[in-house]
Design a protein around this motif. Structure first.
Motif, PDB file in Angstrom:
ATOM      1  N   GLU A  32       0.820  -1.209   0.000  1.00 57.06           N
ATOM      2  CA  GLU A  32       0.000   0.000   0.000  1.00 57.06           C
ATOM      3  C   GLU A  32       0.857   1.262   0.000  1.00 57.06           C
ATOM      4  O   GLU A  32       0.568   2.216  -0.725  1.00 57.06           O
ATOM      5  CB  GLU A  32      -0.931  -0.015   1.218  1.00 57.06           C
ATOM      6  CG  GLU A  32      -1.918   1.141   1.242  1.00 57.06           C
ATOM      7  CD  GLU A  32      -2.846   1.058   2.450  1.00 57.06           C
ATOM      8  OE1 GLU A  32      -3.946   0.498   2.314  1.00 57.06           O
ATOM      9  OE2 GLU A  32      -2.458   1.549   3.536  1.00 57.06           O
ATOM     10  N   GLU A  33       1.928   1.257   0.794  1.00 59.87           N
ATOM     11  CA  GLU A  33       2.829   2.412   0.838  1.00 59.87           C
ATOM     12  C   GLU A  33       3.484   2.646  -0.523  1.00 59.87           C
ATOM     13  O   GLU A  33       3.636   3.792  -0.967  1.00 59.87           O
ATOM     14  CB  GLU A  33       3.894   2.200   1.913  1.00 59.87           C
ATOM     15  CG  GLU A  33       3.351   2.257   3.333  1.00 59.87           C
ATOM     16  CD  GLU A  33       4.382   1.846   4.363  1.00 59.87           C
ATOM     17  OE1 GLU A  33       5.465   1.354   3.964  1.00 59.87           O
ATOM     18  OE2 GLU A  33       4.105   2.014   5.568  1.00 59.87           O
ATOM     19  N   ARG A  34       3.875   1.565  -1.180  1.00 57.73           N
ATOM     20  CA  ARG A  34       4.476   1.680  -2.512  1.00 57.73           C
ATOM     21  C   ARG A  34       3.469   2.261  -3.508  1.00 57.73           C
ATOM     22  O   ARG A  34       3.807   3.143  -4.315  1.00 57.73           O
ATOM     23  CB  ARG A  34       4.956   0.297  -2.975  1.00 57.73           C
ATOM     24  CG  ARG A  34       5.332   0.203  -4.449  1.00 57.73           C
ATOM     25  CD  ARG A  34       6.622   0.911  -4.773  1.00 57.73           C
ATOM     26  NE  ARG A  34       6.947   0.748  -6.187  1.00 57.73           N
ATOM     27  CZ  ARG A  34       8.049   1.207  -6.762  1.00 57.73           C
ATOM     28  NH1 ARG A  34       8.949   1.861  -6.052  1.00 57.73           N
ATOM     29  NH2 ARG A  34       8.272   1.012  -8.046  1.00 57.73           N
ATOM     30  N   ILE A  35       2.243   1.789  -3.452  1.00 60.56           N
ATOM     31  CA  ILE A  35       1.200   2.292  -4.347  1.00 60.56           C
ATOM     32  C   ILE A  35       0.983   3.786  -4.116  1.00 60.56           C
ATOM     33  O   ILE A  35       0.860   4.572  -5.068  1.00 60.56           O
ATOM     34  CB  ILE A  35      -0.113   1.508  -4.141  1.00 60.56           C
ATOM     35  CG1 ILE A  35       0.033   0.087  -4.700  1.00 60.56           C
ATOM     36  CG2 ILE A  35      -1.289   2.218  -4.802  1.00 60.56           C
ATOM     37  CD1 ILE A  35      -1.089  -0.851  -4.309  1.00 60.56           C
ATOM     38  N   ARG A  36       0.947   4.193  -2.861  1.00 67.23           N
ATOM     39  CA  ARG A  36       0.756   5.609  -2.540  1.00 67.23           C
ATOM     40  C   ARG A  36       1.895   6.456  -3.093  1.00 67.23           C
ATOM     41  O   ARG A  36       1.668   7.558  -3.621  1.00 67.23           O
ATOM     42  CB  ARG A  36       0.640   5.792  -1.027  1.00 67.23           C
ATOM     43  CG  ARG A  36      -0.660   5.251  -0.442  1.00 67.23           C
ATOM     44  CD  ARG A  36      -0.739   5.470   1.063  1.00 67.23           C
ATOM     45  NE  ARG A  36      -2.051   5.088   1.569  1.00 67.23           N
ATOM     46  CZ  ARG A  36      -2.442   5.264   2.832  1.00 67.23           C
ATOM     47  NH1 ARG A  36      -1.615   5.808   3.709  1.00 67.23           N
ATOM     48  NH2 ARG A  36      -3.653   4.904   3.209  1.00 67.23           N
ATOM     49  N   ALA A  37       3.103   5.946  -2.969  1.00 70.57           N
ATOM     50  CA  ALA A  37       4.263   6.701  -3.448  1.00 70.57           C
ATOM     51  C   ALA A  37       4.250   6.833  -4.967  1.00 70.57           C
ATOM     52  O   ALA A  37       4.513   7.918  -5.513  1.00 70.57           O
ATOM     53  CB  ALA A  37       5.549   6.020  -2.980  1.00 70.57           C
ATOM     54  N   ASN A  41      -0.772   9.417  -4.314  1.00 69.57           N
ATOM     55  CA  ASN A  41      -2.102   9.475  -3.692  1.00 69.57           C
ATOM     56  C   ASN A  41      -1.988   8.951  -2.266  1.00 69.57           C
ATOM     57  O   ASN A  41      -1.953   7.742  -2.039  1.00 69.57           O
ATOM     58  CB  ASN A  41      -3.100   8.648  -4.495  1.00 69.57           C
ATOM     59  CG  ASN A  41      -4.491   8.646  -3.862  1.00 69.57           C
ATOM     60  OD1 ASN A  41      -4.745   9.339  -2.871  1.00 69.57           O
ATOM     61  ND2 ASN A  41      -5.389   7.851  -4.423  1.00 69.57           N
ATOM     62  N   SER A  42      -1.934   9.853  -1.306  1.00 66.09           N
ATOM     63  CA  SER A  42      -1.748   9.451   0.090  1.00 66.09           C
ATOM     64  C   SER A  42      -2.978   8.783   0.682  1.00 66.09           C
ATOM     65  O   SER A  42      -2.918   8.220   1.780  1.00 66.09           O
ATOM     66  CB  SER A  42      -1.384  10.681   0.942  1.00 66.09           C
ATOM     67  OG  SER A  42      -2.416  11.653   0.892  1.00 66.09           O
ATOM     68  N   ASN A  43      -4.100   8.823  -0.035  1.00 66.34           N
ATOM     69  CA  ASN A  43      -5.335   8.210   0.458  1.00 66.34           C
ATOM     70  C   ASN A  43      -5.604   6.843  -0.150  1.00 66.34           C
ATOM     71  O   ASN A  43      -6.624   6.217   0.161  1.00 66.34           O
ATOM     72  CB  ASN A  43      -6.528   9.131   0.166  1.00 66.34           C
ATOM     73  CG  ASN A  43      -6.462  10.422   0.967  1.00 66.34           C
ATOM     74  OD1 ASN A  43      -6.135  10.407   2.152  1.00 66.34           O
ATOM     75  ND2 ASN A  43      -6.755  11.546   0.315  1.00 66.34           N
ATOM     76  N   ALA A  44      -4.716   6.371  -1.028  1.00 70.78           N
ATOM     77  CA  ALA A  44      -4.917   5.062  -1.658  1.00 70.78           C
ATOM     78  C   ALA A  44      -4.935   3.970  -0.598  1.00 70.78           C
ATOM     79  O   ALA A  44      -4.146   3.986   0.339  1.00 70.78           O
ATOM     80  CB  ALA A  44      -3.814   4.798  -2.680  1.00 70.78           C
ATOM     81  N   ALA A 352       3.420  -4.268  -6.736  1.00 70.17           N
ATOM     82  CA  ALA A 352       2.695  -3.009  -6.568  1.00 70.17           C
ATOM     83  C   ALA A 352       2.501  -2.302  -7.901  1.00 70.17           C
ATOM     84  O   ALA A 352       1.416  -1.767  -8.194  1.00 70.17           O
ATOM     85  CB  ALA A 352       3.433  -2.107  -5.583  1.00 70.17           C
ATOM     86  N   ASP A 353       3.539  -2.298  -8.727  1.00 69.41           N
ATOM     87  CA  ASP A 353       3.444  -1.644 -10.044  1.00 69.41           C
ATOM     88  C   ASP A 353       2.401  -2.341 -10.926  1.00 69.41           C
ATOM     89  O   ASP A 353       1.670  -1.685 -11.674  1.00 69.41           O
ATOM     90  CB  ASP A 353       4.810  -1.633 -10.719  1.00 69.41           C
ATOM     91  CG  ASP A 353       5.812  -0.745 -10.001  1.00 69.41           C
ATOM     92  OD1 ASP A 353       5.385   0.056  -9.142  1.00 69.41           O
ATOM     93  OD2 ASP A 353       7.021  -0.863 -10.294  1.00 69.41           O
ATOM     94  N   LYS A 354       2.334  -3.659 -10.825  1.00 68.81           N
ATOM     95  CA  LYS A 354       1.334  -4.400 -11.605  1.00 68.81           C
ATOM     96  C   LYS A 354      -0.078  -4.116 -11.096  1.00 68.81           C
ATOM     97  O   LYS A 354      -1.037  -4.036 -11.879  1.00 68.81           O
ATOM     98  CB  LYS A 354       1.623  -5.904 -11.565  1.00 68.81           C
ATOM     99  CG  LYS A 354       2.837  -6.324 -12.379  1.00 68.81           C
ATOM    100  CD  LYS A 354       3.009  -7.838 -12.346  1.00 68.81           C
ATOM    101  CE  LYS A 354       4.199  -8.279 -13.197  1.00 68.81           C
ATOM    102  NZ  LYS A 354       4.362  -9.768 -13.189  1.00 68.81           N
ATOM    103  N   LEU A 355      -0.221  -3.977  -9.776  1.00 74.27           N
ATOM    104  CA  LEU A 355      -1.538  -3.654  -9.219  1.00 74.27           C
ATOM    105  C   LEU A 355      -2.020  -2.308  -9.753  1.00 74.27           C
ATOM    106  O   LEU A 355      -3.211  -2.130 -10.033  1.00 74.27           O
ATOM    107  CB  LEU A 355      -1.458  -3.624  -7.685  1.00 74.27           C
ATOM    108  CG  LEU A 355      -1.226  -4.968  -7.003  1.00 74.27           C
ATOM    109  CD1 LEU A 355      -1.025  -4.768  -5.496  1.00 74.27           C
ATOM    110  CD2 LEU A 355      -2.376  -5.929  -7.260  1.00 74.27           C
ATOM    111  N   ILE A 356      -1.100  -1.375  -9.868  1.00 73.60           N
ATOM    112  CA  ILE A 356      -1.446  -0.049 -10.408  1.00 73.60           C
ATOM    113  C   ILE A 356      -1.772  -0.158 -11.905  1.00 73.60           C
ATOM    114  O   ILE A 356      -2.762   0.421 -12.380  1.00 73.60           O
ATOM    115  CB  ILE A 356      -0.288   0.945 -10.180  1.00 73.60           C
ATOM    116  CG1 ILE A 356      -0.046   1.152  -8.680  1.00 73.60           C
ATOM    117  CG2 ILE A 356      -0.574   2.271 -10.883  1.00 73.60           C
ATOM    118  CD1 ILE A 356       1.232   1.871  -8.360  1.00 73.60           C
ATOM    119  N   LEU A 357      -0.939  -0.902 -12.625  1.00 72.60           N
ATOM    120  CA  LEU A 357      -1.128  -1.051 -14.069  1.00 72.60           C
ATOM    121  C   LEU A 357      -2.507  -1.608 -14.394  1.00 72.60           C
ATOM    122  O   LEU A 357      -3.142  -1.181 -15.363  1.00 72.60           O
ATOM    123  CB  LEU A 357      -0.043  -1.981 -14.628  1.00 72.60           C
ATOM    124  CG  LEU A 357      -0.178  -2.391 -16.103  1.00 72.60           C
ATOM    125  CD1 LEU A 357      -0.002  -1.173 -17.003  1.00 72.60           C
ATOM    126  CD2 LEU A 357       0.850  -3.476 -16.446  1.00 72.60           C
TER     127      LEU A 357
END
Length: 359
Positions: A32-37, A41-44, A352-357
């Motif tokens: 989650e921290e990686r996704i936010r960075a 988006n600090s609320n992700a 994390a990058d794949k989750l975002i993708l």
């Protein structure tokens, strides 16, 4: 490869393991921290970035927390991954706590190890009266009905599709049932909204690693249907996805296999064999599930075959006991999770990058 107009169905699966749930909770917090960075988006929240979550026992509790909706915006997750970790770090000693009378009864071998009051209060505090159908994404949470002798899989998609009250339960009751580990907590008697009683124990007795169950459930779902989730996807999701259409992340609760000596067991009776058999059944189930899934993904081509991840953290110096809530052990469990993150930072960043993708 996945069609460029669609994104993969992202699935998270978390094993059972009692207080050792601190380890996967720590790993998920890092994701989650990686996704936010990356997204700035600090609320992700992690519930935004998986399309289905599966859990057994402690993994089932985490599933409910990650997918619990906000009070005012029901399609958004209420809790961050840090909130789930906080439940274990700050309240673990309340869940696994025995008063004097409980210790006396245990000494006499009369009943379960721990009273359920503290666990039920915490689940009520976090989940309130949230219904299974209100969880923001599909889920698979396991328990076993010992009266009817059948496995139970709770899924928010089912409770919506059927449109009745037979498959509708309060999320806190499901979390209580999936964590009703024999000899630790008394069995759970829960009722659907139609008042149908269910007599349940921990799903870990038959499926401690629910990743294969999650795969099977996902294969049956139309991810574009409003009956499957609240809100909408940024990208189109495939209906009835196969392995090539999935990103599956399965997390264990800390591996530490105890060796059993032949001489100690060759003449052992039921009392001595019972804890050994339970230990072997739980670890054997997880290994079997991983074997099947890894073989399935091995049949895929190109980058698709890399989209199944089995994360097996080591316990390190932490106790393998599911109920060791001494402050030192809670810290050691957290350290074990952080050590796994540190040693596997490249892989976790990739996930994390794949989750975002595929969001």
């Amino acid at each position: 490869m996945t069609n460029r107009n669609t994104s993969k169905v992202r699935i998270l699966s978390i094993d059972g393991g009692g207080i050792r749930g601190i380890i996967p909770a720590t790993i998920v917090q890092y994701l989650e921290e990686r996704i936010r960075a990356v997204t700035n988006n600090s609320n992700a929240k992690i519930g935004d970035y998986f399309d289905m979550i599966a859990g057994t026992s402690t993994g089932g509790i985490l599933t409910c927390i990650y997918l619990c909706p906000q009070d005012d915006e029901r399609h958004l997750p209420k809790y961050a991954a840090s909130d789930a970790l906080q439940l274990y770090m700050e309240h673990g000693d309340e869940i696994f706590h025995k008063n004097f009378w409980q210790q006396f009864k245990n000494f006499k071998l009369w009943n379960e190890n721990f009273p359920v009051d503290s666990l039920e209060k915490l689940l009520n505090r976090y989940l309130g009266d949230t219904l299974l159908s209100q969880l923001i994404k599909p889920c698979v949470i396991s328990a076993y009905n010992f009266y009817e002798r059948r496995a139970m899989f709770f899924n928010s998609a089912d409770s919506r599709k059927l449109g009745g009250e037979v498959k509708e339960f309060k999320a806190r009751h499901i979390a209580r049932a999936t964590s009703a580990a024999p000899t630790y907590f008394e069995p759970a008697l829960i009722n659907s909204l139609s008042e149908a009683p269910q007599y349940l124990i921990d799903g870990g007795v038959f499926v401690n690693n629910p990743a294969l169950c999650a795969y099977s459930e996902a294969r049956s779902l139309e991810f574009t249907s409003k009956q499957v989730l609240y809100g909408s996807y940024q990208k189109e999701k495939p209906d009835y996805p196969s392995a090539k259409d999935m990103l599956l992340v399965s997390i264990g609760t800390g591996s530490s296999k105890k060796r059993y000596e032949f001489d100690d067991l060759k003449n052992a009776g039921i009392i001595k064999w019972l804890p050994v058999i339970i230990d072997i059944m739980m670890s054997g189930n997880s290994e079997t599930v991983h074997y099947h899934l890894s073989k399935m993904w091995d049949t895929l081509e190109g980058e698709d075959k890399k989209d199944y991840y089995r994360l097996e953290p080591e316990l390190g110096m932490a106790s393998p006991d599911m109920d060791n809530v001494k402050k030192k052990n809670l810290k050691l469990l957290h350290d074990a999770g952080q050590t796994f993150v540190f040693n596997n930072i490249k892989m976790l960043n990739e996930i994390a990058d794949k989750l975002i993708l595929h969001s």
